[in-house]
Structure formats: C-alpha cells, structure tokens
Design an enzyme around this catalytic site. Structure first.
Site, mmCIF file in Angstrom:
data_model
loop_
_atom_site.group_PDB
_atom_site.id
_atom_site.type_symbol
_atom_site.label_atom_id
_atom_site.label_comp_id
_atom_site.label_asym_id
_atom_site.label_seq_id
_atom_site.Cartn_x
_atom_site.Cartn_y
_atom_site.Cartn_z
ATOM 1 N N LYS A 1 -52.977 53.603 -17.463
ATOM 2 C CA LYS A 1 -53.199 52.775 -18.524
ATOM 3 C C LYS A 1 -54.759 52.330 -17.977
ATOM 4 O O LYS A 1 -55.601 51.791 -18.927
ATOM 5 C CB LYS A 1 -52.264 51.690 -18.295
ATOM 6 C CG LYS A 1 -50.907 52.124 -18.931
ATOM 7 C CD LYS A 1 -50.080 50.953 -19.244
ATOM 8 C CE LYS A 1 -48.628 51.414 -19.544
ATOM 9 N NZ LYS A 1 -47.718 50.479 -19.725
ATOM 10 N N ASN B 1 -52.487 51.608 -23.638
ATOM 11 C CA ASN B 1 -51.173 52.249 -23.826
ATOM 12 C C ASN B 1 -51.236 52.912 -25.130
ATOM 13 O O ASN B 1 -50.398 53.840 -25.248
ATOM 14 C CB ASN B 1 -49.938 51.373 -23.287
ATOM 15 C CG ASN B 1 -49.716 50.429 -24.773
ATOM 16 O OD1 ASN B 1 -50.445 50.164 -25.602
ATOM 17 N ND2 ASN B 1 -48.489 50.177 -24.970
ATOM 18 N N ASP C 1 -48.337 46.517 -24.818
ATOM 19 C CA ASP C 1 -47.407 46.075 -23.945
ATOM 20 C C ASP C 1 -47.012 44.288 -24.216
ATOM 21 O O ASP C 1 -46.084 43.849 -24.116
ATOM 22 C CB ASP C 1 -47.738 46.243 -22.585
ATOM 23 C CG ASP C 1 -47.526 47.643 -22.353
ATOM 24 O OD1 ASP C 1 -46.653 48.427 -22.900
ATOM 25 O OD2 ASP C 1 -48.386 48.283 -21.356
ATOM 26 N N ALA D 1 -47.849 42.354 -9.621
ATOM 27 C CA ALA D 1 -49.448 42.022 -9.912
ATOM 28 C C ALA D 1 -49.957 43.505 -10.433
ATOM 29 O O ALA D 1 -51.259 43.680 -10.372
ATOM 30 C CB ALA D 1 -50.169 41.717 -8.702
ATOM 31 N N TYR E 1 -36.484 48.724 -18.135
ATOM 32 C CA TYR E 1 -35.459 48.930 -19.423
ATOM 33 C C TYR E 1 -34.347 49.973 -18.852
ATOM 34 O O TYR E 1 -33.574 50.375 -20.049
ATOM 35 C CB TYR E 1 -36.451 49.261 -20.586
ATOM 36 C CG TYR E 1 -37.304 50.606 -20.282
ATOM 37 C CD1 TYR E 1 -38.669 50.495 -19.988
ATOM 38 C CD2 TYR E 1 -36.695 51.879 -20.333
ATOM 39 C CE1 TYR E 1 -39.239 51.495 -19.842
ATOM 40 C CE2 TYR E 1 -37.728 52.831 -19.989
ATOM 41 C CZ TYR E 1 -38.829 52.670 -19.757
ATOM 42 O OH TYR E 1 -39.808 53.865 -19.545
HETATM 43 P P1 NAP Z 1 -47.298 48.775 -11.210
HETATM 44 O O1 NAP Z 1 -48.784 48.959 -11.759
HETATM 45 O O2 NAP Z 1 -46.893 50.015 -10.311
HETATM 46 O O3 NAP Z 1 -46.889 47.525 -10.436
HETATM 47 C C1 NAP Z 1 -45.976 47.287 -9.920
HETATM 48 C C2 NAP Z 1 -46.138 45.911 -9.203
HETATM 49 O O4 NAP Z 1 -44.893 45.273 -8.711
HETATM 50 C C3 NAP Z 1 -46.914 45.785 -8.144
HETATM 51 O O5 NAP Z 1 -47.752 44.529 -7.869
HETATM 52 C C4 NAP Z 1 -45.871 45.913 -6.763
HETATM 53 O O6 NAP Z 1 -46.553 45.596 -5.705
HETATM 54 C C5 NAP Z 1 -44.748 45.309 -7.117
HETATM 55 N N1 NAP Z 1 -43.643 45.463 -6.667
HETATM 56 C C6 NAP Z 1 -43.050 46.702 -6.435
HETATM 57 N N2 NAP Z 1 -41.870 46.511 -5.803
HETATM 58 C C7 NAP Z 1 -41.670 45.372 -5.736
HETATM 59 C C8 NAP Z 1 -40.709 44.563 -5.155
HETATM 60 N N3 NAP Z 1 -39.356 45.388 -4.637
HETATM 61 N N4 NAP Z 1 -40.880 43.212 -4.950
HETATM 62 C C9 NAP Z 1 -41.978 42.681 -5.327
HETATM 63 N N5 NAP Z 1 -43.007 43.584 -5.941
HETATM 64 C C10 NAP Z 1 -42.843 44.686 -6.099
HETATM 65 O O7 NAP Z 1 -46.068 49.109 -12.227
HETATM 66 P P2 NAP Z 1 -46.020 48.666 -13.698
HETATM 67 O O8 NAP Z 1 -46.693 49.387 -14.695
HETATM 68 O O9 NAP Z 1 -46.541 47.234 -13.654
HETATM 69 O O10 NAP Z 1 -44.417 48.784 -14.317
HETATM 70 C C11 NAP Z 1 -43.605 47.738 -13.675
HETATM 71 C C12 NAP Z 1 -42.308 47.776 -14.230
HETATM 72 O O11 NAP Z 1 -42.459 47.476 -15.670
HETATM 73 C C13 NAP Z 1 -41.782 49.462 -14.280
HETATM 74 O O12 NAP Z 1 -40.519 49.446 -14.117
HETATM 75 C C14 NAP Z 1 -42.151 49.855 -15.795
HETATM 76 O O13 NAP Z 1 -41.376 50.731 -16.156
HETATM 77 C C15 NAP Z 1 -41.707 48.385 -16.514
HETATM 78 N N6 NAP Z 1 -42.577 48.554 -17.765
HETATM 79 C C16 NAP Z 1 -41.852 48.351 -18.707
HETATM 80 C C17 NAP Z 1 -42.512 48.060 -20.092
HETATM 81 C C18 NAP Z 1 -41.398 47.912 -21.294
HETATM 82 O O14 NAP Z 1 -41.966 48.315 -22.396
HETATM 83 N N7 NAP Z 1 -40.406 47.393 -21.020
HETATM 84 C C19 NAP Z 1 -43.697 48.422 -20.118
HETATM 85 C C20 NAP Z 1 -44.615 48.640 -19.219
HETATM 86 C C21 NAP Z 1 -43.910 48.559 -17.755
HETATM 87 P P3 NAP Z 1 -46.711 45.996 -4.143
HETATM 88 O O15 NAP Z 1 -48.031 46.576 -3.995
HETATM 89 O O16 NAP Z 1 -46.052 44.881 -3.443
HETATM 90 O O17 NAP Z 1 -45.711 47.417 -4.270
#
Ligand code: NAP
Length: 451
Positions: free
Chosen positions: A65, A86, A101, A125, A219
């Site tokens: 992204k 996206n 998003d 974050a 989801y």
């Molecule tokens: P990302 O860019 O990899 O970021 C994940 C964040 O979560 C990072 O800050 C990571 O920090 C933190 N994290 C991971 N595991 C953690 C835990 N157990 N406790 C606390 N912090 C944690 O991922 P993303 O793109 O933001 O996506 C995050 C989630 O949102 C995914 O499950 C994705 O499928 C979902 N999502 C859903 C939609 C929708 O339309 N519903 C859209 C976008 C994303 P660390 O460095 O500490 O690991």
C-alpha cells in the site's frame, strides 16, 4: 463493449476475499467486468506495474500500500496525505492512487449505529491504523495511537504526521500498557487474532471494559477473540467484514462511478461473512445418532486435508473418562457444562471438521458459538435409516424404552434444522454425503467447471 478488467495485487494473495466481493458488486450493477488476483513477490513489484497498465484499475493490499506510490503517475489528496494506496484507477493510461480503507471503517461503524467523532484509541501503527487514525481525526475525533514497545516509534511518527497534516488534530501516541481512562471507541488495527493464528488479542479486559464500543479491523475470522471479549462484557462489537465490504464498494465508486444502496451493502456483508466461514471456519456436523457424523466427518476431513475432531472424544480425553462414565458419575448437567466450554474454545479454532454430539447443537448457545466462525451442517437421516444403523448397537440405552427413539427423533429434528446453515440428506452412502457437503462449501467465486 469490451468488459473492463480489474485485479488485486498482494503477497500472499491466497486468502483474499476481493474477487468474491467485486464479483458480487459487479453483479449488483449488471456490470460485465472481471476481477482477478495476482500474488506478486516483493522483488517483482516494479516489473509487475507495467503489466497492470492494460487494466481499468486494481486494488493493492499488504504489503504494497505504501510501496506502490512512487510507481504510480499520481495520488489523490487523501491517499497522498495518508501515504497509503489501496485503489488504483487507470484514466487514459494515467495511474492514480486512492485510499478507501478509512471510508470503509467509517461506513462499517455507521451501519452498526456507531460514530467515530469521539475519543478513540487505535491499537497498532501499521497501514490499517494509518487509514483509521486519519479518518477519525478528519471526523473531529480525539485519537490515541497505542503500540507495543518495539513499534512505539512508529506510533509516535504516525501521530506526528497526522497532527501535521490535519489542522487542529487532537492526536497522541503511547504504549498499549499506558492507555488509561474511558473512551468511546477502541479499535484493533493489528493482525492479532487473524486467521490462522486466531487465538490472539491485542487488548486486555480492562481496556475493553473502559471502552463504550469496540471495532476490529480483522475480518477473518468474523468474530475474533477481541470481539468475543467485548461481547462478553456487554459492549457493542463491530467486526472488520463491514469495513472490507465498504472499502470495496468505495473502490468501485472510484472506478465506475458506482453507487450501492445500504441494503445491497448489508446483504453483501452477510454473504461475505458466510463465505469467510465456509472458506476458513470449522465445519461442524450435527444430527441424530446414526446420522453418520463421525464416519462422514472423518471422510470429509480426509478429502479436504483438514483435521478431524470428535467432540465427545475430545471431552472424554480432557476429563480422563468416557462420556458414559461422565453421565453416570457426574451427571448430564456437568457434561453439558463441559461441552459448552469445549464448544466455546473450539469456536475460535479454524479449519477443523468437527463431529458434534447428538445433543450439542440443541443448545442455542452452542449453535451460536459454532456458527460465529464456522459452518454447521445437519446430517438429516430418516428414522428408518437411523433404526437400521443403530439396531445392533447395545451401547444406546434409549433403544431399550419402547417409543423413546421415535419421540426423541421428532423432537430434535426441528432443533437441528434451526441450528444448521445447511442440511444434507443423510440416507445416502458416506461418499455421497461428503460429495454433497463439499458442493455446498464450494466458494461462491469458484469458476464453473465443464462436466
Ligand atoms: P501492518 O501494516 O503489518 O501493521 C500491523 C500493526 O500491528 C503494527 O503496528 C504491529 O506492530 C502491530 N501488531 C502486530 N501484532 C500485534 C499484537 N499482537 N499486539 C499489538 N500490536 C501488534 O498490518 P495492517 O495492514 O495495518 O493490517 C492490520 C490488520 O488489519 C490485518 O489483520 C488486516 O487484515 C486488517 N485490515 C483489514 C481491513 C478491512 O477492510 N477490514 C483493511 C486493512 C487491514 P509490531 O511492530 O509491534 O508488530
């Protein structure tokens, strides 16, 4: 007219729901368009973009992204500010990046009757957190970005960036463990609890207790541990399916000028949840004794490459005694309590084939727990088939009492019907029953095969 072509790029791309979502959205509009998906390894992104240029547009998912931005011809103001794309639209050969998003997040909460303009804590974050933080701040909310220690710096950077780009923004950052006080909304924007590691949760009970409402961006599964915790504490709990559907609809608004009604989007939310449960959740077989739950369950698991679990065996292994002994020594209410605990735990697992006990799905609570993230199939055998299958089974005490089998059979049929997503005629051979179940579970976007 040549049908428009769209696609998703991601890595990995195997678990995506986007072809299903866009296929349904095109169908709402009678749009003769196609949508594919491409798994592009990170080293191949730059080379892939020229190959995407013949498309009318494409979606971009994890991990591209941000990385896609310098490869495009431009971005709209919102995507440029957030630093995330996206959705890409091809306008006469010019590729422009957008982000939907944040809009998906806002609309999903609106559907649930919740707002985003109050005090919000966002866990995580990363990319999803960025879109959510900007959307909440643009709506006038006060936002705290909360992270684990090693991503605290990223949380501060996100808060500082949003503070700089949105005039008057009230935004700060801290460790998740430092979050204090009451808030209107607690958002999980981390992958904690996401398939296949479904037993994770980024928040503890105290954080949820201090929040009026919770939202989970995850989801898959539809009901995460985070949402279950919130529900158990009596909080409104909104899952990520609505965000997924609404961000896809917003992409089509950009590509095609499409507009979808609330009822179309709500219908698609329900369909998407069912597809997610079919694709990733447990498959639970229920029905009367002699219906073939265990035989068909083992066969189904072998065909689908899944693990098989017999619920009665699972409980008796936990308790160190057979189900008959549990009934005799501890009584049926004690067994039902053990069964309820086992169902609750297993409802957060995924990808299993489970043969439930004959009485398990009579409890609406058990049926609800299994259906949150999985599919319940009723193996509906006729009384004649049941009689012939269990006639030589001396371990069924019910057979001893005249008429008891018949009245129990009649009583339970309505309850199984009410508990199940699908019903299969279970008078046939196990091979045929399994074939029918696999037909029912086929994803809706599976290409039709010529016979
Ligand atoms: P990302 O860019 O990899 O970021 C994940 C964040 O979560 C990072 O800050 C990571 O920090 C933190 N994290 C991971 N595991 C953690 C835990 N157990 N406790 C606390 N912090 C944690 O991922 P993303 O793109 O933001 O996506 C995050 C989630 O949102 C995914 O499950 C994705 O499928 C979902 N999502 C859903 C939609 C929708 O339309 N519903 C859209 C976008 C994303 P660390 O460095 O500490 O690991």
């Amino acid at each position: 007219m040549v049908p428009k072509r769209f696609a998703l790029i991601a890595h990995p791309a195997g678990h995506t729901m986007s072809p299903f979502l866009h296929g349904r959205l095109f169908a709402f509009r009678n749009e003769a368009a196609s949508y594919g998906s491409a798994d592009i390894p990170p080293s191949g992104l730059a080379a892939a973009v020229p190959r995407l240029r013949p498309l009318s547009g494409f979606n971009v998912s994890i991990p591209y992204k941000r990385a896609i931005i310098p490869m495009l011809d431009g971005c709209d103001e919102k995507a440029a500010a957030i630093g995330s794309v996206n959705t890409v639209k091809n306008e006469n050969g010019r590729l422009t990046g957008y982000t939907t998003d944040g809009e998906g997040f806002r609309r999903a909460l609106e559907f649930a009757g919740q707002g985003i303009s109050g005090k919000t804590a966002v866990l995580g974050a990363g990319g999803a957190a960025r879109a959510i933080v900007f959307e909440a701040l643009r709506a006038g909310g006060e936002v705290t970005v909360a992270a684990r220690p090693h991503s605290l710096e990223a949380a501060h950077a996100l808060a500082a960036d949003a503070g700089k780009k949105i005039p008057g923004a009230r935004v700060s950052a801290c460790l998740i463990s430092e979050l204090r006080g009451k808030r209107d909304l607690l958002v999980n924007a981390t992958p904690a609890g996401m398939y296949p590691q479904t037993n994770g949760c980024a928040a503890n009970a105290e954080l949820v207790e201090n929040s009026a409402c919770v939202f989970d961006a995850v989801y898959n599964p539809c009901v995460t541990e985070f949402l279950s915790l919130a529900k158990a504490l009596g909080k409104p709990a909104v899952g990520g399916t609505g965000m997924l559907v609404c961000q896809a609809a917003a992409s089509e608004e950009i590509w095609l000028g499409a507009h979808f009604s609330d009822s179309e989007l709500l219908e698609l939310c329900a369909e998407t949840a069912l597809e997610t449960r079919k694709k990733f959740g447990n498959i639970v077989l229920c029905g009367f004794m002699g219906g073939g739950k265990t035989t068909c369950g083992r066969l189904l698991a072998a065909h689908m490459g899944r693990k098989f679990l017999d619920l009665d065996e699972f409980i008796s292994a936990r308790e160190g005694m057979s189900v008959a002994e549990i009934f005799r020594i501890k009584g049926e209410p004690a067994f039902r309590k053990m069964e309820k605990e086992a169902v609750k735990g297993l409802s957060h697992a995924s990808g299993l084939v489970i043969a439930a006990g004959g009485g398990t799905l009579l409890s609406p609570e058990n049926a609800g727990a299994f259906r949150e993230n999985g599919i319940v199939v009723w193996l509906d055998a006729s009384l004649g088939a049941v009689r012939s299958r269990i006639s030589n089974d001396g371990t069924r005490p019910l057979l001893a009492k005249p008429g008891a089998l018949e009245s129990l059979y009649t009583l339970r049929r309505g309850r199984y019907r009410g508990a199940a997503d699908f019903t299969v005629n279970a008078d046939e051979s196990p091979e045929n029953i399994v074939k029918r179940i696999m037909g029912l579970l086929k994803p809706a976007d599976t290409p039709k095969q010529e016979d």
